[in-house]
Design a protein around this motif. Structure first.
Motif: not given
Length: 255
Positions: A211-231
């Motif tokens: 997970m990558v996020a900014r404390t003042d904004d949203i987050a992005f999640v990447l999963l091993d089971e979802e190749p190349g997908e950014v949620l």
């Protein structure tokens, strides 16, 4: 620098391997990254020097002089010269190969290659496949180019809510991140770095997710089971509290 008195090594670049700052391609946390290189996860950390010998063979040198490596990296980032040549007594290991790609090249040197005598050498992950190293590299890219990724999803993609995502996996991920607030994870699983303004960029990793996020904004999640997908995960009502909590326990680079 010299790996031995007989075999000089030519430094191409260097990086830090500490609990708060390490090449995430090596593992989800600091102990895992050290284990990938066969090093003890000492709290003081290491400096990693990526070099070539006179024949062009790739070598990774681990040194206990973290300060020297940090000064070199800072100087090079500012376009300044710095002679990085650690003393023999602070060199912990000299490993064949490089664990990640190196963009710079030494003029007049043979093309980089693995040492002929090495049975197994470190190597960057195959970008043509998807797995934990590629997932972590993807998270690195998002953290590095946050503004571009943020602009791309703004107004064009619906933000996932907690519990959405493939098979509800996204809500399991946020739940695991929330568990870190109660049971602190291994060092380096949660890291915090500077962002614009008073915000921080957060990086959290766990089994099968980043997970990558900014404390003042949203987050992005990447999963091993979802190749190349950014949620993307919308800020909503729960995310701000989670991010604030994670930032409170996150390790921060000394520099």
């Amino acid at each position: 620098m010299e790996a031995t008195e007989e075999e000089p090594l030519y430094v191409l670049t260097a990086l830090l391997l500490t609990p708060a700052q390490f090449p995430s391609v090596l593992g989800d946390d600091y102990p895992a990254a050290c284990g990938r290189l066969g090093l003890e996860p000492y709290a003081e950390g290491y400096g990693l020097i990526l070099a070539q010998d006179g024949d062009g063979a790739r070598w990774t040198v681990a040194t206990e002089d973290v300060t020297d490596v940090a000064c070199a990296v800072a100087a090079w980032d500012c376009g300044m010269e710095y002679d990085l040549s650690p003393r023999e007594e602070v060199v912990t290991a000299v490993l064949p190969g490089w664990p990640l790609d190196v963009a710079v090249a030494a003029p007049g040197m043979p093309a980089p290659h693995d040492p002929e005598e090495a049975e197994e050498a470190l190597a960057p992950p195959d970008t043509g496949t998807w797995g934990a190293p590629q997932r972590r590299l993807g998270a690195d890219e998002i953290a590095l180019r946050w503004a571009e990724w943020r602009e791309e999803v703004e107004g064009s993609v619906e933000f996932a809510a907690e519990g959405d995502g493939p098979g509800g996996r996204l809500g399991e991920v946020l739940g695991e991140a929330r568990d870190y607030l109660e049971t602190p994870p291994p060092p380096g699983r949660v890291r915090s770095a500077f962002a614009s303004g008073e915000a921080r960029t957060l990086r959290a990793d766990g089994p099968g997710w980043s997970m990558v996020a900014r404390t003042d904004d949203i987050a992005f999640v990447l999963l091993d089971e979802e190749p190349g997908e950014v949620l993307p995960v919308g800020r909503g009502t729960a995310l701000p509290e989670l991010l604030a909590g994670l930032d409170g326990l996150a390790l921060r680079p000394a520099l």
